[in-house]
Design an enzyme around this catalytic site. Structure first.
Site, short mmCIF file in Angstrom:
data_model
loop_
_atom_site.label_atom_id
_atom_site.label_comp_id
_atom_site.label_asym_id
_atom_site.label_seq_id
_atom_site.Cartn_x
_atom_site.Cartn_y
_atom_site.Cartn_z
N ASP A 168 1.02 -5.45 -18.54
CA ASP A 168 2.01 -4.38 -18.71
C ASP A 168 2.08 -3.90 -20.16
OD1 ASP A 168 2.62 -4.77 -16.04
OD2 ASP A 168 4.23 -6.19 -16.49
N HIS A 217 4.12 0.41 -12.76
CA HIS A 217 4.99 -0.76 -12.88
C HIS A 217 6.43 -0.34 -12.55
CE1 HIS A 217 6.31 -4.67 -14.36
NE2 HIS A 217 7.35 -4.03 -14.88
N GLY A 238 0.77 -1.24 0.00
CA GLY A 238 0.00 0.00 0.00
C GLY A 238 0.79 1.28 0.00
N SER A 239 2.09 1.23 -0.31
CA SER A 239 2.85 2.48 -0.23
C SER A 239 2.43 3.48 -1.32
CB SER A 239 4.36 2.22 -0.28
OG SER A 239 4.77 1.82 -1.55
N GLU A 294 8.39 5.86 -7.96
CA GLU A 294 6.99 5.49 -8.25
C GLU A 294 6.03 6.44 -7.56
OE1 GLU A 294 5.62 1.45 -7.67
OE2 GLU A 294 7.65 0.70 -7.96
C1 GRF Z 1 4.90 -1.36 -6.78
O1 GRF Z 1 6.25 -1.60 -6.96
C2 GRF Z 1 4.18 -1.27 -8.10
O2 GRF Z 1 4.98 -0.75 -9.11
C3 GRF Z 1 3.87 -2.69 -8.40
O3 GRF Z 1 3.56 -3.26 -7.16
C4 GRF Z 1 4.20 -2.53 -6.12
C5 GRF Z 1 3.15 -2.09 -5.15
O4 GRF Z 1 3.72 -1.52 -4.01
N1 GRF Z 1 2.84 -2.81 -9.40
P1 GRF Z 1 2.80 -0.84 -2.92
O5 GRF Z 1 1.76 -1.87 -2.49
O6 GRF Z 1 2.14 0.35 -3.54
O7 GRF Z 1 3.70 -0.48 -1.80
#
Ligand code: GRF
Length: 201
Positions: A151, A110, A14-15, A180
């Site tokens: 993707d 991604h 969930g980050s 991200e």
């Molecule tokens: C992220 O690295 C995203 O790119 C991928 O899954 C991960 C999710 O991380 N699709 P988080 O749950 O948002 O921390």
């Protein structure tokens, strides 16, 4: 105001979701997280959403055909008048019902510079391991429009990070994750402000 539905992974950390919610609280994003949908009760992402008073829904895949799963998911999203769906850690291929109904209104984040290091089975640590093993000098992340292939849809935006020869997989992973959060919030800010209009190309 743009209403965002976030789909997270079964054990979603969930980050990215937290980055979105923080940006909204800080006034950087003029949008609203209308719902967070996961597939397993108790996932950290769902707990983080609930702690912020955001509506959460669990849609499990067990005992459901793909079509049934798609129908339940679509109903949960439509019921909340979602304008834009964000996949943040969601690992499955989305049911066609959803990609058809929300064409150009679903984005995914991604952790690589697609089309490099993407596709079925390329997720999480595996992506960063492949990056390290390939000996490339840069990696990054991609926000792309979601269609019904892994993707695959058109790239909306990318952000690059350096990869150094002595980097561990964790070093790469954490550098990319930071990128991200920034990229996703920037793209959402552009959508929420109308700089990018929906549906996306
Ligand atoms: C992220 O690295 C995203 O790119 C991928 O899954 C991960 C999710 O991380 N699709 P988080 O749950 O948002 O921390």
């Amino acid at each position: 105001m743009i209403r965002i539905g976030v789909l997270v992974g079964a054990k979603g950390r969930g980050s990215n979701l937290v980055a979105i919610m923080n940006a909204i609280s800080a006034g950087r994003l003029d949008g609203q997280v209308a719902v967070v949908i996961g597939s397993l009760k108790g996932a950290p992402a769902l707990e983080a959403a609930a702690a912020e008073g955001v509506d959460t829904v669990v849609v499990g895949t067990a005992n459901r055909t793909d079509d049934e799963y798609g129908a339940v998911l679509l109903r949960a999203i439509m019921k909340r008048d979602v304008d834009l769906v964000v996949l943040a850690g969601y690992m499955r291929r989305l049911p066609d019902a959803l990609t058809d109904a929300y064409s150009g209104r679903i984005i995914n984040i991604h952790p690589s510079l697609l089309p490099a290091f993407g596709g079925h089975g390329m997720y999480g640590r595996k992506v960063h391991e492949a990056v390290r093993d390939a000996g490339v000098t840069e990696s990054g992340c991609t926000v792309h429009v979601v269609d019904n292939e892994y993707d695959h849809g058109p790239v909306v935006a990318q952000r690059r990070v350096d990869v150094y020869p002595d980097d561990t997989v964790d070093d790469i992973a954490s550098r990319v994750l930071q990128a991200e959060h920034a990229l996703l919030v920037d793209v959402l800010a552009e959508i929420c402000s109308g700089q990018r209009s929906l549906p996306l190309a």
